[in-house]
Design an enzyme around this catalytic site. Sequence first.
Site, short mmCIF file in Angstrom:
data_model
loop_
_atom_site.label_atom_id
_atom_site.label_comp_id
_atom_site.label_asym_id
_atom_site.label_seq_id
_atom_site.Cartn_x
_atom_site.Cartn_y
_atom_site.Cartn_z
N SER A 21 0.45 -0.95 0.26
CA SER A 21 0.27 -0.43 0.08
C SER A 21 1.24 1.32 -0.25
O SER A 21 1.28 1.00 -1.15
CB SER A 21 -0.52 0.16 1.41
N LYS B 248 -23.52 16.84 5.88
CA LYS B 248 -22.21 17.12 7.02
C LYS B 248 -21.81 16.18 7.85
O LYS B 248 -20.38 15.96 8.04
CB LYS B 248 -22.83 18.12 7.67
#
Length: 217
Positions: A53, A105
């Site tokens: 990764s 949000k």
Amino acid sequence: LAEKDENVKAVIFKIDSPGGSVTASDILYNEILAFKERTNVKIVVSMMDIAASGGYYVSLPADVIVAHPTTITGSIGVVFMRPNVTELIHKIGVAMDVNKSGKNKDMGSPFRRPTDDETQMLQDLTDGLADRFLKLVEKHRGLEESALSAISTARVYLPAEAKALGLIDEIGYLDEAITEAIQISGLPEKAKIVAYRRTEFPNDNLYNPLTTRANIQ
């Protein structure tokens, strides 16, 4: 220190990391690439236990990537995990009151299930970051379409598979990485190796992981 020393012709990075955040990986990648472009110094990566990764991401600027015979590498992708405790809080009678300025949000909140639109938005974010990673791999490694398709699954590989796909160049120990660095930089066979340490070690050797400066013959 290496950049200020005109005698340094090659740098070996020992990578031993399962990865980290996308931004941290990208910053390190850019710093190594910028160092290489400023100095024209050759870069060799020596992968240790794990270079996956983000650990692979920061290896991309290298001129040569050498993996230890037991290295695990790959995992070329992005994961975005978040807990979901909605069933638990309902079970124990807890509620979460939220005031928000926009409907998205609190997207990703562990206290409610995501809407279908939010799930797609989060997937798009993940895919976008993964696409950047894959494009950088394609740019630096020049992989064929079949190899790119294989690594896009984000699985990990042992060195033989990684080399067959083109993710690494060589399988070997740190000595082989040093030999590669000497050869590609045109240094003499008996070139001095300089290790940069944060801490001085008695009886120092190249396998010590921390980065003050020590000359190792």
